[in-house]
Motif scaffolding. Structure first.
Motif, short mmCIF file in Angstrom:
data_model
loop_
_atom_site.label_atom_id
_atom_site.label_comp_id
_atom_site.label_asym_id
_atom_site.label_seq_id
_atom_site.Cartn_x
_atom_site.Cartn_y
_atom_site.Cartn_z
N VAL A 26 29.77 46.13 18.16
CA VAL A 26 30.66 47.07 17.49
C VAL A 26 30.76 48.37 18.30
O VAL A 26 31.84 48.91 18.50
CB VAL A 26 30.18 47.34 16.05
N ARG A 27 29.66 48.84 18.79
CA ARG A 27 29.63 50.07 19.59
C ARG A 27 30.46 49.92 20.87
O ARG A 27 31.23 50.80 21.24
CB ARG A 27 28.20 50.46 19.95
N SER A 38 31.60 53.52 13.79
CA SER A 38 31.36 52.07 13.73
C SER A 38 31.97 51.49 12.45
O SER A 38 32.38 50.34 12.42
CB SER A 38 29.87 51.75 13.80
N HIS A 42 34.31 48.21 12.20
CA HIS A 42 34.06 47.13 11.24
C HIS A 42 35.30 46.84 10.39
O HIS A 42 35.62 45.68 10.11
CB HIS A 42 32.88 47.48 10.32
#
Length: 79
Positions: A26-27, A38, A42
């Motif tokens: 995600v980062r 983040s 998501h």
């Protein structure tokens, strides 16, 4: 139909998979597409899953896979 930002995120995921040969975190996605939160990343991943462009294997941390529908969307923006 994907929004412009959803396409940017999908393309970023695709680029990272091609560069690294595995699914990004995600980062890493956030850094690639300019999202600092983040939570926002998501949200985009969830929307792309709902629209059938991404799938995720729940048992793995690096589990994003671009589906056939996602590949078709990427082809449209690359042409």
């Amino acid at each position: 139909m994907l929004t412009k930002k959803q396409l940017v995120v999908l393309k970023g995921i695709d680029d990272l998979i091609k560069e690294n040969k595995y699914s990004p975190t995600v980062r890493e996605i956030g850094e690639k597409v300019g999202l600092k939160s983040s939570s926002s990343v998501h949200t985009y991943i969830k929307k792309l899953e709902e629209k059938g462009c991404l799938s995720k294997v729940e048992a793995s941390g690096r589990s994003l896979v671009i589906t056939e529908r996602g590949q078709m969307a990427l082809k449209l923006i690359n042409n």
